[in-house]
Design an enzyme around this catalytic site. Structure first.
Site, mmCIF file in Angstrom:
data_model
loop_
_atom_site.group_PDB
_atom_site.id
_atom_site.type_symbol
_atom_site.label_atom_id
_atom_site.label_comp_id
_atom_site.label_asym_id
_atom_site.label_seq_id
_atom_site.Cartn_x
_atom_site.Cartn_y
_atom_site.Cartn_z
ATOM 1 N N TRP A 172 3.302 6.039 -31.811
ATOM 2 C CA TRP A 172 2.800 4.959 -30.972
ATOM 3 C C TRP A 172 3.778 3.813 -30.799
ATOM 4 C CZ3 TRP A 172 3.116 0.736 -33.999
ATOM 5 C CH2 TRP A 172 2.985 0.908 -35.379
ATOM 6 N N LYS A 196 1.679 16.261 -28.492
ATOM 7 C CA LYS A 196 0.573 15.426 -28.950
ATOM 8 C C LYS A 196 1.103 14.013 -29.147
ATOM 9 C CE LYS A 196 -1.210 14.494 -33.050
ATOM 10 N NZ LYS A 196 -1.711 13.110 -32.828
ATOM 11 N N PRO A 197 0.886 13.142 -28.163
ATOM 12 C CA PRO A 197 1.261 11.745 -28.388
ATOM 13 C C PRO A 197 0.203 11.075 -29.247
ATOM 14 C CG PRO A 197 0.216 11.964 -26.249
ATOM 15 C CD PRO A 197 0.275 13.357 -26.840
ATOM 16 N N ASP A 198 0.574 9.984 -29.896
ATOM 17 C CA ASP A 198 -0.441 9.214 -30.592
ATOM 18 C C ASP A 198 -1.454 8.705 -29.567
ATOM 19 O OD1 ASP A 198 -1.614 6.578 -31.766
ATOM 20 O OD2 ASP A 198 -0.710 7.598 -33.477
ATOM 21 N N GLY A 247 7.494 10.278 -37.167
ATOM 22 C CA GLY A 247 6.373 9.634 -37.837
ATOM 23 C C GLY A 247 6.677 9.364 -39.292
ATOM 24 N N SER A 248 5.655 9.391 -40.109
ATOM 25 C CA SER A 248 5.790 9.017 -41.513
ATOM 26 C C SER A 248 6.470 10.113 -42.328
ATOM 27 C CB SER A 248 4.412 8.728 -42.115
ATOM 28 O OG SER A 248 3.678 9.932 -42.280
ATOM 29 N N CYS A 303 11.512 2.193 -36.215
ATOM 30 C CA CYS A 303 12.035 2.970 -37.339
ATOM 31 C C CYS A 303 13.422 2.502 -37.772
ATOM 32 C CB CYS A 303 12.089 4.450 -36.972
ATOM 33 S SG CYS A 303 10.479 5.201 -36.688
ATOM 34 N N GLU A 401 8.407 0.747 -47.032
ATOM 35 C CA GLU A 401 8.543 0.374 -45.626
ATOM 36 C C GLU A 401 7.331 -0.434 -45.185
ATOM 37 O OE1 GLU A 401 9.789 2.522 -41.434
ATOM 38 O OE2 GLU A 401 8.490 3.621 -42.818
#
Length: 532
Positions: A172, A196-198, A247-248, A303, A401
């Site tokens: 996102w 698959k977007p957020d 992502g994470s 990021c 983070e």
């Protein structure tokens, strides 16, 4: 406010949505989701106001399966499409994105809460990426002659075949760059994409896909599904020929494990705790301005943004004064124009993380030099750009983070200590080094454990150098985007070797002993004449 942003009433306590975001636009974009007509729905909220924004159909696992089935059929025809036609489509997309940039900026701000300046950088990024791969894909992917086993007798060719159908899971925080940037390379390599977007920023991703379709891409070659990873993550993995995830780190580890079980490739850009080193010969004013640009774009939800600042003792006070003064002058707020420097956080969970990290640090003795507070008076998810000192290892913000507008300043005695401190993390995504001496700055940069390191810049220099690879080391991920790596990863290399006249085994008229002597002599001659 310009005519382009004529408003309609949507939020009594925040800016009205731009006029470009109409009910008709929302219906058209959400209808592009691969989901059943009677699918469940999910509603997103605008970060600036907290008010409802868009209502999406939710893709069920069977919808994902159906999307992959359509993509596999479409991919065969797309892979057979000449590079010249793929290039034409992508350059047309490039032009459409630039021509309709204001609509993209409106959507990104409405969904993400970032400033218009930060949103525009995503448009610039996609323009660069589109042009680069449109004009370089054929060079990377066309058949290439390679040295044969036996000079003149072995004709060897390297071919590049598309993987097939690529799953792209995009985040996102940079809804245009991350949704379209990785997809562009996959498409130019001849793949189809199921993405698959957020959900929070799916409008921007759908807008981008819609423009690519308008540019000429067959519709089933790029499709989008909406839903939670816990619900549709399995079919996204089980049907993929390659996985691209941003992502994470925690989720990236799981995806890497699942990809390993299936023996498919995966490229993962994950978390970071990025350092900036200010050397003792740095231009303090420029370094302070660079720190602002390194720490607070997109409210720190980037990021590659900096969360750790290491400053030489000899320039500490001067740097802190200059950096703090600049930070305190930043304009924070909600506006669909270029008037703000720092926008909103995107989700309530991000605001919770930021406030908890700052609160924990202050409770344990950290000093707040600037910011330090949430700003509900500006909107539900705003937080001030925050500078901390006296941060110790027992504080969460020290090595976790934050992904928000928070940076901690530390001092060091010499370059050896600075490099050791910068590298004292399991992450390794991005870093920044500041020095008046470019050669010295580059030498220090080469010692930092990070996939990209910028000298006298925050992150844009390395990110924008699209011909060079970008990605993380350690817990920051696997694989690279951009450059040759960014498109070759979406292909399967194949070697075709055609042996002519004579191979490695002796002809019937020559004894094995004589043959081994001949081959041994040939190998010695090749070495002597410098053959590679």
């Amino acid at each position: 406010m310009t005519t382009e942003h004529a408003t309609r009433p949507t939020a009594p306590d925040g800016p009205a949505l731009p006029a470009s975001i109409t009910p008709a636009l929302l219906r058209r974009l959400t209808a592009l989701v691969a989901a059943a007509p009677d699918a469940a729905r999910v509603t997103t909220s605008a970060p600036y106001t907290g008010l409802p924004l868009a209502d999406f159909p939710v893709s069920a696992p069977e919808d994902v399966e159906a999307a992959f089935a359509r993509a596999r059929v479409a991919q065969k025809a797309w892979a057979a499409t000449p590079f010249a036609e793929r290039k034409r489509i992508l350059l047309r997309y490039h032009d459409l994105v630039l021509a309709r940039r204001n609509g993209a900026l409106d959507l990104m701000q409405a969904e993400n809460g970032k400033t218009r300046r930060d949103a525009f950088l995503e448009v610039v990024d996609i323009g660069i990426v589109s042009r680069y791969y449109a004009r370089n894909a054929a060079r990377y992917l066309s058949p290439k002659r390679r040295r044969g086993a036996i000079p003149l007798l072995t004709h060897t060719t390297e071919l590049r075949h598309p993987k097939g159908v690529v799953t792209v899971v995009s985040p996102w925080n940079y809804p245009l760059s991350m949704a379209a940037g990785d997809t562009i390379a996959a498409l130019m390599a001849g793949n189809a994409v199921v993405q698959k977007p957020d959900t929070q920023t799916a409008l921007t991703a759908l807008w981008s896909m819609d423009l690519m379709h308008e540019a000429g891409l067959p519709r089933d070659v790029w499709q989008m599904v909406i839903g939670r990873g816990s619900t549709i993550g399995t079919p996204l993995m089980d049907n993929a020929d390659y996985m691209m995830f941003t992502g994470s780190t925690a989720t990236g580890r799981k995806i890497a494990g699942d990809a390993g079980k299936r023996l498919i490739g995966a490229s993962l850009e994950l978390g970071g705790k990025n350092p900036m080193i200010v050397l003792d010969d740095a231009d303090i004013e420029k370094a302070a301005e660079g720190a602002v640009n390194a720490c607070f774009p997109s409210a720190g939800q980037l990021c590659v943004s900096v969360e750790r600042l290491y400053v030489a003792e000899s320039v500490r006070d001067a740097f802190i004064a200059a950096f703090t003064a600049r930070t305190e002058k930043l304009k924070i707020g909600a506006a669909y124009d270029f008037g703000m420097d720092v926008g909103s956080l995107t989700t309530p969970s991000q605001l919770t993380t930021v406030t908890e990290h700052v609160g924990d640090a202050v409770a344990k003795g950290a000093t707040v030099l600037a910011g330090g507070r949430a700003r509900p008076d500006l909107g539900p998810l705003f937080h001030e750009p925050t500078i901390l000192t006296d941060v110790t290892p027992d504080m969460t913000v020290y090595d976790h983070e934050t992904f928000g507008p928070v940076v901690s300043i530390y001092t060091y005695r010499d370059v050896e200590e600075a490099v050791a401190l910068a590298n004292a993390t399991p992450y390794g995504l991005n870093a920044s080094v500041w020095s008046r001496n470019g050669a010295r700055g580059r030498a220090v940069a080469a010692r930092v454990h990070a996939g990209t390191v910028n000298v006298n810049e925050a992150f844009a220099a390395a990110w924008g150098s699209i011909d060079a690879p970008m990605g993380g080391m350690g817990d920051s991920g696997l694989g690279r985007r951009h450059g040759a790596d960014g498109i070759l990863k979406y292909t399967e290399p194949q070697t075709v070797a055609h042996q002519r006249l004579q191979g490695f085994y002796p002809p019937s008229r020559i004894s094995p002993e004589t043959w081994t002597d001949l081959l041994t002599g040939a190998l010695k001659v090749m070495k002597a004449i410098g053959m590679r």
